[in-house]
Design an enzyme around this catalytic site. Structure first.
Site, PDB file in Angstrom:
ATOM      1  N   ARG A 293       0.937  -0.937  -0.156  1.00  0.00           N
ATOM      2  CA  ARG A 293       0.120   0.024   0.117  1.00  0.00           C
ATOM      3  C   ARG A 293       0.742   1.161  -0.254  1.00  0.00           C
ATOM      4  NH1 ARG A 293      -1.670  -3.099   3.977  1.00  0.00           N
ATOM      5  NH2 ARG A 293      -3.586  -3.982   4.271  1.00  0.00           N
ATOM      6  N   ASN A 320      -7.274   3.394   0.727  1.00  0.00           N
ATOM      7  CA  ASN A 320      -8.097   2.715  -0.279  1.00  0.00           C
ATOM      8  C   ASN A 320      -8.428   3.433  -1.745  1.00  0.00           C
ATOM      9  OD1 ASN A 320     -10.619   2.887   1.952  1.00  0.00           O
ATOM     10  ND2 ASN A 320      -8.619   4.566   3.243  1.00  0.00           N
ATOM     11  N   ILE A 322      -8.571   2.002  -3.830  1.00  0.00           N
ATOM     12  CA  ILE A 322      -9.695   1.047  -5.685  1.00  0.00           C
ATOM     13  C   ILE A 322     -11.107   2.771  -5.122  1.00  0.00           C
ATOM     14  CG2 ILE A 322     -11.155  -0.929  -6.081  1.00  0.00           C
ATOM     15  CD1 ILE A 322      -8.127  -1.088  -6.683  1.00  0.00           C
ATOM     16  N   LYS A 487     -10.426  28.298  15.450  1.00  0.00           N
ATOM     17  CA  LYS A 487     -10.535  27.765  16.993  1.00  0.00           C
ATOM     18  C   LYS A 487     -11.419  28.471  17.123  1.00  0.00           C
ATOM     19  CE  LYS A 487      -8.327  28.587  21.616  1.00  0.00           C
ATOM     20  NZ  LYS A 487      -8.237  29.163  22.315  1.00  0.00           N
ATOM     21  N   ASN A 596      -0.544  31.357  25.889  1.00  0.00           N
ATOM     22  CA  ASN A 596      -0.559  32.927  25.968  1.00  0.00           C
ATOM     23  C   ASN A 596      -0.192  33.398  27.054  1.00  0.00           C
ATOM     24  OD1 ASN A 596      -2.606  34.958  24.195  1.00  0.00           O
ATOM     25  ND2 ASN A 596      -0.572  35.212  24.259  1.00  0.00           N
TER      26      ASN A 596
HETATM   27  N1  GLY Z   1      -8.798  -1.814   1.731  1.00  0.00           N
HETATM   28  C1  GLY Z   1      -8.361  -2.856   2.527  1.00  0.00           C
HETATM   29  C2  GLY Z   1      -6.679  -3.202   3.065  1.00  0.00           C
HETATM   30  O1  GLY Z   1      -6.115  -1.922   2.522  1.00  0.00           O
HETATM   31  O2  GLY Z   1      -6.406  -3.917   3.345  1.00  0.00           O
END
Ligand code: GLY
EC number: 2.8.1.10
Length: 646
Positions: A293, A320, A322, A487, A596
């Site tokens: 990844r 994430n 896909i 803030k 502050n």
């Molecule tokens: N999308 C799941 C993983 O990366 O394992």
């Protein structure tokens, strides 16, 4: 309009961007090294913004927007190719082994043991219930990347396969060519979509996060598909495909590009999968594999413009990729073809990793202040990560303000000595040119200091919302185009200056919807802190004691609870009067402090700022080092074992 785009990277992001750019009229070439090495080939294809429990608000919005595009996007690809992509909005079940305290979650339904077993029979006996995420789903990623490649080829995208990019040549803020094992490539515009390998080409903080996976087959004697929904457990997911494969994933290992499956990795996955759905223990094994990844320090992607005018970045999609493909392709094509930057992109800009001057290292403090201070000559082994707020990374854990100083020079020296990277500014006082707030724009170097506009002086939620919007404009005028921090202070009472919890929650909810990274100032109320986290605030800022009182930590017990439960940074704000108290708050595990008055009102403000800097660092190191347990009785420093006794 750029009519000539070279995409570096033939994974799903490169392919989808290629298709989208081509559909918008660009001539596109994709340089691809090894299609099977891409994380998109290794993935499971889950579309799971809800089940993945994404806590970063901008990321969650991006993921949900992408999930909402999936149906139309995959239909478009099917029209272009006459091929099915394996998109299946099958929903995700997340069985659990322990009853949760809170059974109310947005976008999820709680199912008791009986109901979850109706949804999915034959779950493990230990399952006590679970969550149902009806909007999540899956796509067959290996099929999808083939469909994308076919779509791209049908449209006339040119593919250069087995190309290893060796360098990106640049001159005066422009990419001039791409050097490869097959010679030079040129284009008007370049898109980098190189996933886990990104930092081999650009100094971006990208690491591979290895995931091991395997698949089983539903045996022939089982006629109906036994699983028709994804099962998502702790550190395990089971993704049933319509073609009778069952994908099981995944480990998450920080081992660099170490290839191969390991017995430990596969054993862990099988054990957890069988516990979740025991029938799997008799299913035939089909395939084992692994992938990398592309992971940044905050686990968010890098999207948008780069330091070069003609180079765009689309990488670092971590778990994430896909899921995020359709939105990435849309936003990147908008940016390259129409110079249209969706406001959400600001949260994923590469510059969040280019932190300003190092501040946690006392050695960087001006010599006049460090006189007499001995800096350590050894390397400590404590590992710390940066403070990350709304995806932006900071080295310093001390924030300061600009109010109450005797003069502007003292303020400037104090900000420098404190080593802070975030300075809060009262929008109203700047607007009215209140004493000490004239010339603030020029007084600090806003290319190095991140402005935190605050809504001080606002008594109601409505006022605070209005002032927050002005604050955003103020930050923009000072060159911080992507600064959406605020803030939030809603303080109706002038005597104790205590924040209004209801007004604060209402204003926070609205400002989050408007895309602000909200840092609310609150009483140290653990329930309120949780509610603010749930509506999407970027931090919570509980008070140690009333503003400007210098009383120190009066709310320790509640701050402890807030820290224990928060998934967002906890910034202790207000009431700290001395460095010992700053260190104490950090020792408790606060992620940062805002100080502050204790600096501005000290007799020697810059020196006190430096002391607070050291105390914040000391408290943090102490917290990471794990203090000794407190004992009721004395325990001699020199052990008595081995001593000569009469
Ligand atoms: N999308 C799941 C993983 O990366 O394992």
């Amino acid at each position: 309009m750029t009519n000539d785009v070279l995409i570096i990277g033939g994974g799903i992001i490169g392919l989808a961007c290629g298709v989208e750019l081509k559909l918008r009229g660009a001539n596109v070439t994709v340089l691809c090294r090894d299609f099977t090495a891409a994380a998109s080939h290794a993935a499971a294809g889950m579309l799971a913004p809800d089940a993945e429990n994404i806590t970063n608000e901008a990321m969650l919005t991006l993921c949900r927007r992408s999930r909402n595009l999936y149906l139309d996007w995959t239909e478009k690809l099917t029209k272009l190719t006459s091929l099915n992509t394996g998109y299946w909005p099958c929903g995700i079940l997340a069985p659990v082994y322990k009853q949760p305290e809170n059974k109310q979650y947005k976008n999820a339904n709680w199912l008791d043991k009986h109901t979850i077993n109706q949804y999915q029979p034959d779950l493990g006996a230990d399952v006590v219930g679970g969550w149902w995420y009806p909007e999540d789903g899956q796509v067959d990623n290996r099929v999808l990347i083939k469909v994308l490649r076919t779509a791209a080829e049908n449209l006339g995208v040119i593919f250069e396969d087995r190309i290893t990019v060796e360098a990106i040549s640049q001159q005066q803020g422009k990419v001039t060519s791409i050097q490869t094992n097959a010679g030079l490539f040129h284009a008007n515009h370049y898109l980098l979509a190189t996933g886990a390998w990104t930092n081999q080409l650009l100094p971006l903080p990208m690491r591979p996060r290895k995931g091991q996976m395997l698949s089983l087959r539903v045996p022939d004697f089982v006629t109906e598909l036994p699983l028709t929904r994804i099962l998502f457990g702790e550190n395990i997911y089971i993704v049933p495909r319509r073609n009778r494969s069952i994908i099981i994933g995944a480990t998450s290992e920080d081992v660099g590009f170490t290839a191969e499956n390991t017995p430990k990795g596969i054993q862990g996955l099988l054990q957890s999968a069988i516990q979740l759905y025991p029938q799997l223990e008799n299913y035939p094994l089909q395939e084992l594999w692994w992938g990398f990844r592309p992971t940044t320090p905050d686990e968010l992607p890098i999207l948008g413009n780069s330091h070069c005018d003609n180079l765009t970045l689309a990488t670092g999609h971590h778990r994430n990729g896909i899921l995020l493909t359709p939105i990435t392709a849309t936003l990147i094509a908008d940016l390259i073809c129409e110079q249209k930057a969706d406001p959400l992109l600001a949260n994923f800009h590469y510059s969040r990793f280019s932190t300003v001057s190092s501040t946690t290292t006392p050695m960087l403090i001006p010599a006049t202040i460090t006189n007499g201070h001995r800096t350590p000559e050894f390397q400590t082994t404590v590992q710390d990560s940066p403070l990350i707020i709304a995806g932006k990374s900071f080295k310093s854990r001390l924030m300061t303000g600009t109010g109450k100083y005797r003069n502007i020079q003292e303020m400037q020296q104090s900000v420098a000595a404190s080593g802070c990277e975030i300075v809060t500014v009262a929008v109203r006082r700047v607007q009215t040119n209140a004493p000490g707030h004239e010339g603030l724009a020029e007084a600090l170097d806003w290319s190095k200091i991140w402005m935190l506009p605050n809504t001080a002086g606002c008594q109601t939620a409505e006022e605070a919302i209005r002032v927050a919007r002005l604050g955003r404009e103020m930050a923009k005028l000072l060159g911080q185009e992507d600064n959406n921090f605020v803030k939030l202070e809603v303080i109706p009472d002038a005597k104790y200056l205590l924040p209004d919890p209801i007004g604060t929650l209402q204003a926070a909810e609205q400002l989050v919807k408007e895309g602000f990274a909200v840092l609310p100032y609150i009483n140290a109320d653990p329930m309120l802190a949780k509610r603010l986290e749930e509506v999407g605030c970027a931090t919570v800022m509980p008070l140690a004691a009333p503003i400007g009182s210098g009383q120190g930590l009066k709310t320790t017990a509640n701050i402890r609870i807030i820290i224990e439960n928060a998934k967002i940074p906890v910034v202790v704000d207000a009431g700290i009067g001395a460095p010992s108290q700053a260190a104490e708050a950090m020792e408790l595990g606060a992620d940062a402090l805002l100080i502050n008055s204790a600096i501005a009102l000290a007799e020697n403000a810059p020196a006190m700022a430096y002391a607070m800097n050291l105390a914040t660092v000391a408290g943090r190191i102490a917290y990471l080092s794990g203090r000794m347990p407190i004992k009721e009785y004395a325990s001699a420093s020199s052990p008595v074992t081995g001593t000569i006794t009469g």
